[in-house]
Design an enzyme around this catalytic site. Structure first.
Site, PDB file in Angstrom:
ATOM      1  CE  LYS A  61      39.957  44.678  28.676  1.00 35.82           C
ATOM      2  NZ  LYS A  61      39.423  44.033  29.901  1.00 35.82           N
ATOM      3  NE  ARG A  83      44.804  44.769  37.249  1.00 36.97           N
ATOM      4  CZ  ARG A  83      43.844  44.884  36.330  1.00 36.97           C
ATOM      5  NH1 ARG A  83      44.106  44.616  35.065  1.00 36.97           N
ATOM      6  NH2 ARG A  83      42.645  45.264  36.674  1.00 36.97           N
ATOM      7  NE  ARG A 117      43.241  49.288  36.832  1.00 36.51           N
ATOM      8  CZ  ARG A 117      42.679  48.740  35.767  1.00 36.51           C
ATOM      9  NH1 ARG A 117      43.432  48.239  34.811  1.00 36.51           N
ATOM     10  NH2 ARG A 117      41.369  48.707  35.637  1.00 36.51           N
ATOM     11  NE  ARG A 141      36.268  49.221  28.270  1.00 33.37           N
ATOM     12  CZ  ARG A 141      36.959  48.730  29.264  1.00 33.37           C
ATOM     13  NH1 ARG A 141      36.363  48.216  30.293  1.00 33.37           N
ATOM     14  NH2 ARG A 141      38.266  48.766  29.250  1.00 33.37           N
ATOM     15  NE  ARG A 191      37.373  47.305  36.673  1.00 32.69           N
ATOM     16  CZ  ARG A 191      38.527  46.854  37.176  1.00 32.69           C
ATOM     17  NH1 ARG A 191      38.795  46.989  38.461  1.00 32.69           N
ATOM     18  NH2 ARG A 191      39.412  46.291  36.393  1.00 32.69           N
TER      19      ARG A 191
HETATM   20  P1  AP5 Z   1      45.177  42.152  32.773  1.00 31.25           P
HETATM   21  O1  AP5 Z   1      45.922  41.729  31.572  1.00 31.25           O
HETATM   22  O2  AP5 Z   1      45.633  43.378  33.477  1.00 31.25           O
HETATM   23  O3  AP5 Z   1      43.598  42.204  32.465  1.00 31.25           O
HETATM   24  P2  AP5 Z   1      42.741  43.274  31.657  1.00 31.25           P
HETATM   25  O4  AP5 Z   1      41.734  42.524  30.872  1.00 31.25           O
HETATM   26  O5  AP5 Z   1      43.611  44.237  30.938  1.00 31.25           O
HETATM   27  O6  AP5 Z   1      42.006  43.931  32.891  1.00 31.25           O
HETATM   28  P3  AP5 Z   1      41.559  45.414  33.200  1.00 31.25           P
HETATM   29  O7  AP5 Z   1      41.166  45.400  34.655  1.00 31.25           O
HETATM   30  O8  AP5 Z   1      42.607  46.416  32.810  1.00 31.25           O
HETATM   31  O9  AP5 Z   1      40.304  45.577  32.354  1.00 31.25           O
HETATM   32  P4  AP5 Z   1      39.187  46.578  32.591  1.00 31.25           P
HETATM   33  O10 AP5 Z   1      38.443  46.466  31.339  1.00 31.25           O
HETATM   34  O11 AP5 Z   1      38.411  46.373  33.837  1.00 31.25           O
HETATM   35  O12 AP5 Z   1      39.953  47.920  32.907  1.00 31.25           O
HETATM   36  P5  AP5 Z   1      40.368  49.160  32.022  1.00 31.25           P
HETATM   37  O13 AP5 Z   1      41.638  49.667  32.528  1.00 31.25           O
HETATM   38  O14 AP5 Z   1      40.250  48.858  30.600  1.00 31.25           O
HETATM   39  O15 AP5 Z   1      45.197  40.903  33.782  1.00 31.25           O
HETATM   40  C1  AP5 Z   1      44.631  40.999  35.069  1.00 31.25           C
HETATM   41  C2  AP5 Z   1      45.487  40.198  36.061  1.00 31.25           C
HETATM   42  O16 AP5 Z   1      45.425  38.805  35.730  1.00 31.25           O
HETATM   43  C3  AP5 Z   1      46.975  40.565  36.053  1.00 31.25           C
HETATM   44  O17 AP5 Z   1      47.476  40.504  37.345  1.00 31.25           O
HETATM   45  C4  AP5 Z   1      47.645  39.474  35.167  1.00 31.25           C
HETATM   46  O18 AP5 Z   1      48.980  39.230  35.538  1.00 31.25           O
HETATM   47  C5  AP5 Z   1      46.735  38.276  35.415  1.00 31.25           C
HETATM   48  N1  AP5 Z   1      46.586  37.432  34.241  1.00 31.25           N
HETATM   49  C6  AP5 Z   1      46.370  37.830  32.957  1.00 31.25           C
HETATM   50  N2  AP5 Z   1      46.262  36.780  32.136  1.00 31.25           N
HETATM   51  C7  AP5 Z   1      46.397  35.679  32.918  1.00 31.25           C
HETATM   52  C8  AP5 Z   1      46.353  34.272  32.643  1.00 31.25           C
HETATM   53  N3  AP5 Z   1      46.139  33.807  31.422  1.00 31.25           N
HETATM   54  N4  AP5 Z   1      46.511  33.427  33.694  1.00 31.25           N
HETATM   55  C9  AP5 Z   1      46.715  33.895  34.961  1.00 31.25           C
HETATM   56  N5  AP5 Z   1      46.762  35.224  35.263  1.00 31.25           N
HETATM   57  C10 AP5 Z   1      46.600  36.103  34.261  1.00 31.25           C
HETATM   58  O19 AP5 Z   1      39.204  50.174  32.396  1.00 31.25           O
HETATM   59  C11 AP5 Z   1      39.120  50.727  33.690  1.00 31.25           C
HETATM   60  C12 AP5 Z   1      37.941  51.690  33.747  1.00 31.25           C
HETATM   61  O20 AP5 Z   1      38.120  52.752  32.812  1.00 31.25           O
HETATM   62  C13 AP5 Z   1      36.588  51.080  33.397  1.00 31.25           C
HETATM   63  O21 AP5 Z   1      35.981  50.458  34.511  1.00 31.25           O
HETATM   64  C14 AP5 Z   1      35.819  52.334  32.936  1.00 31.25           C
HETATM   65  O22 AP5 Z   1      35.367  53.080  34.040  1.00 31.25           O
HETATM   66  C15 AP5 Z   1      36.883  53.131  32.210  1.00 31.25           C
HETATM   67  N6  AP5 Z   1      36.930  52.810  30.769  1.00 31.25           N
HETATM   68  C16 AP5 Z   1      37.874  52.063  30.113  1.00 31.25           C
HETATM   69  N7  AP5 Z   1      37.585  51.972  28.797  1.00 31.25           N
HETATM   70  C17 AP5 Z   1      36.423  52.652  28.619  1.00 31.25           C
HETATM   71  C18 AP5 Z   1      35.605  52.900  27.484  1.00 31.25           C
HETATM   72  N8  AP5 Z   1      35.893  52.408  26.276  1.00 31.25           N
HETATM   73  N9  AP5 Z   1      34.485  53.626  27.654  1.00 31.25           N
HETATM   74  C19 AP5 Z   1      34.148  54.144  28.870  1.00 31.25           C
HETATM   75  N10 AP5 Z   1      34.890  53.933  29.991  1.00 31.25           N
HETATM   76  C20 AP5 Z   1      36.007  53.192  29.850  1.00 31.25           C
END
Ligand code: AP5
Length: 294
Positions: free
Chosen positions: A88, A199, A228, A164, A239
């Site tokens: 994402k 990552r 992270r 979510r 997650r």
């Molecule tokens: P990346 O682009 O960073 O992936 P991402 O989908 O953004 O992953 P996140 O881990 O940030 O998602 P998440 O939903 O778990 O975490 P969030 O911060 O939102 O890519 C990942 C890796 O892969 C990178 O190294 C990249 O280089 C590589 N990559 C990407 N695309 C690639 C490709 N095509 N090919 C090869 N490699 C690739 O949430 C964290 C926490 O916050 C949650 O667990 C929760 O506790 C809380 N939270 C967040 N939002 C909410 C909400 N709405 N409600 C309640 N709690 C929430």
């Protein structure tokens, strides 16, 4: 049907669902009464059930008018969703670069609260460490406030990782925030773990790297990369459980505008799919949809 003194206008309305362009069976017919012939057709707007319609005189053919939808289209509103590490954030970097939308990532907003040491941040961290959703009373207001800022209203927004749960989606709808498109990145689970553990983040530029798939460009950047606190194999599995439990409920609320994207490809190929979907949405909202002679 014949109508004396009326203009009969046939035109195709624009579908609000990027997956389902309208077909000839959904052709819309409108009758413009003779009273309209008394007014100059520089611009005539009305609403169909499907989308706002605007009629304009065509400069190239002054005896005809053009049926246009969404001439003064409001800015693009995009949601992007997917499992942890589905890409994402990576795709959001590419989307904002091309479409200049305001990127609002729920996870980033929460991490900023954690880093600032606020009460909300302290509470949020307890949930983030367990891979659980942070309670709505913290997240919903935070996202709503960011969406309500002038830049989001003017430029449009790209909402990443929110909603979510069905309660978050319901709250957002209640505040009047509806997306034009809901992008779902689909990636097999075995790839996700590999992406999470490799990552790294650049604290200076905010750029996302991967030690294998997207390594840092220079030694200097490599030396300052951070990881992270929730990017461990153990935590990503938690997650993932949370994601799998909620994803269907959220999807059911955006069925009409959902586009599924194969997120397992290279980041460039993933972006090509997203770019095509976004161009379709923009095209459907702005393209002339028909013309008629007067
Ligand atoms: P990346 O682009 O960073 O992936 P991402 O989908 O953004 O992953 P996140 O881990 O940030 O998602 P998440 O939903 O778990 O975490 P969030 O911060 O939102 O890519 C990942 C890796 O892969 C990178 O190294 C990249 O280089 C590589 N990559 C990407 N695309 C690639 C490709 N095509 N090919 C090869 N490699 C690739 O949430 C964290 C926490 O916050 C949650 O667990 C929760 O506790 C809380 N939270 C967040 N939002 C909410 C909400 N709405 N409600 C309640 N709690 C929430």
């Amino acid at each position: 049907m014949a109508c004396s003194g009326c203009y009969s206008v046939n035109f195709m309305a624009v579908s609000s669902n990027p997956n389902k362009p309208l077909t000839s069976s959904t052709l819309l017919t409108s009758k413009l009464s003779s009273s309209y012939s008394q007014i100059p057709f520089s611009s005539l707007k009305f609403n169909s059930k499907l989308s706002p319609i605007q009629l304009r005189i065509s400069k190239s053919a002054p005896n005809s008018f053009v049926v246009v939808s969404g001439i003064k289209a409001e800015p693009l509103k995009v949601m992007i969703s997917g499992a942890p590490a589905s890409g994402k954030g990576t795709q959001c970097e590419l989307i904002t670069k091309k479409y200049d939308l305001v990127h609002i990532a729920a996870g980033d907003l929460l991490r900023a609260e954690v880093a600032a040491g606020t009460e909300n941040g302290r509470r949020a961290k307890e949930y983030m460490e367990k891979g659980q959703l942070v309670p709505d009373e913290i997240v919903v207001t935070m996202v709503k406030e960011r969406l309500s800022q002038p830049d989001s209203k003017e430029k449009g927004w790209l909402l990443d990782g929110y909603p979510r749960s069905s309660s978050q989606a319901t709250a957002l709808k209640g505040f009047g925030f509806e997306p034009h498109i809901f992008i779902l990145l689909e990636v097999p689970e075995e790839i996700l773990v590999d992406r999470v553990v490799g990552r790294r983040l650049d604290p200076v530029t905010g750029k996302i790297y991967h030690l294998k798939y997207s390594p840092p460009e220079t030694e200097e950047i490599a030396a300052r990369l951070t990881q992270r606190f929730d990017d461990t194999e153990e935590k990503v599995k938690l997650r993932l459980l949370t994601h799998n439990k909620n994803v269907e409920a959220v999807l059911s609320m955006y069925e009409d505008v959902t586009v599924r994207v194969d997120g397992s490809l290279s980041k460039e190929d993933v972006f090509t799919q997203i770019d095509t979907a976004l161009r379709n949405v923009l095209g459907q909202r702005q393209a002339p949809i028909g013309s008629v002679a007067m």
